[in-house]
Design an enzyme around this catalytic site. Structure first.
Site, PDB file in Angstrom:
ATOM      1  NE  ARG A 111      -3.544   2.414   2.547  1.00  0.00           N
ATOM      2  CZ  ARG A 111      -4.041   3.017   3.624  1.00  0.00           C
ATOM      3  NH1 ARG A 111      -3.695   2.583   4.843  1.00  0.00           N
ATOM      4  NH2 ARG A 111      -4.864   4.033   3.508  1.00  0.00           N
ATOM      5  CG  HIS A 112      -1.061   4.897  -0.722  1.00  0.00           C
ATOM      6  ND1 HIS A 112      -1.284   5.571   0.464  1.00  0.00           N
ATOM      7  CD2 HIS A 112      -2.280   4.490  -1.154  1.00  0.00           C
ATOM      8  CE1 HIS A 112      -2.574   5.594   0.725  1.00  0.00           C
ATOM      9  NE2 HIS A 112      -3.205   4.933  -0.236  1.00  0.00           N
ATOM     10  N   GLY A 113       2.271   4.997   1.034  1.00  0.00           N
ATOM     11  CA  GLY A 113       2.602   5.504   2.355  1.00  0.00           C
ATOM     12  C   GLY A 113       1.602   6.531   2.863  1.00  0.00           C
TER      13      GLY A 113
END
Length: 457
Positions: free
Chosen positions: A78-80
């Site tokens: 997942r993106h940050g």
């Protein structure tokens, strides 16, 4: 903000000079931080990273046996940490305007702090990655490279043997760039550009699944359990407590405003490492209710609530196993060409896949009426899907055959119905044989077309 930059600068300097331990200054953690769900920090799941952001538990990532050699890795990440979406910025603004205009002055300093708080979130932020999000991915990359040095190495990077795939969303593209930046820093690589491929059909498969879009995304009744819970006695109690604390009439405090206060606390903490005065509006019991509300949404929109939620991830599921299959086939004739695949997407990418594979499934459905019965539920997004959540498959060549390890957020995971942390790959394929042979994205997702024929008037 000051605490965050102190953490960032300290970590950056210690990584640059090669110190073995990179200790972060600890911000004051809100008591409700463990309930932030998909808006929680990765450090709440792995608190040891606050002491050493590059720490790797060697015993957890060790090969199944000394006779095993890692040959391929597939990861879905997942993106940050990100800014709030436009929708949530509007909810936050509505809450702040109400507090600023109607909350009474109080001897409580935190309440006065709320009235003088500056609204700094803007709609054009719309979910973009923040600096902390880049920090998340840079250091995740470094830890994975330390955990699996034979798969993630400078040599493999230069030889184009590591593939990077991302969603088209800015927060994902910026995350995969930060991931590569972390590898470059770790290996002191200075003469290479960042390369990645955008593939929304894999990382945003839900947008391409007509049955999901029509049956869940655009269906007002699909999340009826969430709407019912917003009117529940549990949510009513949260609203009344907020009303009392602010001295604002109860009917002015909506369920959305209670959630906006929860989000504000989580954003301020995740983005700026600040214990915001907004956190004082909620106690732990309130946070548990709001976490459950958000888990209901994840459950019915991305998890087990509707069968199509899981089935929409068939294409990603097949892609992962085709990469593992290809590595398993190629290794017999020589060196595997691609040592690792890094795929960066969303919480909405990971959760359907985890659900399709049978993880975090409670015996009973999550509903608007069983909050008390689900206090010990395994479906808890706070533990599953913080920012930078990651699912990593590692394939090994061992003396007794091919084996596979699975990690969620850098912790070993046991496949359903198995008691081995590194089962034989063929056994895993057998366990998922129905999905491997029957989970067809087009068949699951295409809506039936009406057969229209011309008729004479």
């Amino acid at each position: 903000m000051k605490a965050f930059f102190l953490n960032f600068i300290t970590t950056y300097l210690c990584v640059m000079v090669g110190l073995s331990l990179c200790k972060l200054a600890r911000p004051t953690v809100p008591s409700i931080a463990h309930y932030f769900g998909t808006k929680g920090r990765y450090e709440e799941v792995n608190p040891h990273l606050l002491d050493d952001v590059l720490f790797v538990n060697k015993s957890q990532v060790a090969p199944p046996s000394p006779n095993c050699r890692a040959i391929h890795m597939v990861s879905v990440i997942r993106h940050g940490t990100r800014y709030p979406t436009t929708k949530n910025v509007r909810k936050i603004a509505q809450l702040f305007d109400l507090v600023k205009s109607e909350a009474l002055r109080s001897a409580s300093s935190w309440l006065n702090d709320l009235k003088t708080w500056k609204m700094w979130y803007t709609e054009d932020m719309d979910g973009r990655l923040v600096e902390k999000g880049r920090y998340d991915h840079r250091h995740l990359a470094m830890r994975l490279a330390k955990s699996f040095p034979s798969l993630l190495s400078a040599h493999h990077l230069r030889a184009n043997r590591i593939e990077f795939i991302t969603s088209s969303k800015h927060r994902c593209v910026d995350s995969v760039k930060a991931f590569q930046e972390g590898l470059h820093r770790l290996w002191d690589v200075q003469d290479m550009d960042y390369q990645h491929y955008v593939d929304d059909s894999l990382m945003r498969f839900f947008d391409y699944c007509e049955k999901f879009v029509e049956g869940v995304e655009n269906n007002k009744t699909a999340l009826k359990e969430v709407q019912r819970f917003k009117s529940s006695s549990e949510m009513d109690s949260v609203r009344r407590k907020i009303s009392s604390r602010l001295q604002i009439p109860y009917d002015r405090i909506t369920a959305d405003m209670a959630e906006a206060a929860f989000f504000l606390c989580s954003y301020e903490f995740a983005i700026k490492s600040e214990h915001s005065p907004w956190c004082e509006l909620l106690d732990e019991s309130d946070a548990q209710v709001l976490e459950y509300k958000n888990d209901l949404k994840q459950y019915w929109k991305r998890g087990y609530g509707h069968d199509i939620n899981r089935k929409s991830s068939c294409s990603l599921f097949h892609d992962i196993f085709s990469r593992l299959d290809n590595a398993a086939k190629v290794h017999r004739f020589g060196e595997v060409k691609k040592t690792a695949t890094i795929q960066v997407g969303h919480g909405e990418t990971l959760l359907p896949l985890l659900s399709l594979m049978g993880f975090f499934k409670d015996e009973k459905l999550l509903t608007s009426e069983n909050f008390a019965l689900q206090r010990k539920r395994v479906f808890r997004s706070s533990q599953i899907l913080p920012y930078a959540a990651n699912l990593v498959f590692v394939l090994y060549e061992c003396s007794d055959g091919l084996r596979v390890q699975l990690f969620l957020n850098e912790k070993p995971m046991i496949f359903p119905s198995m008691n081995n942390s590194a089962p034989l790959y063929e056994r895993v394929r057998k366990h998922y044989s129905k999905l491997l042979h029957g989970c067809d994205f087009n068949k699951e997702c295409d809506l039936p077309q009406l057969n229209l024929r011309n008729t004479e008037l």
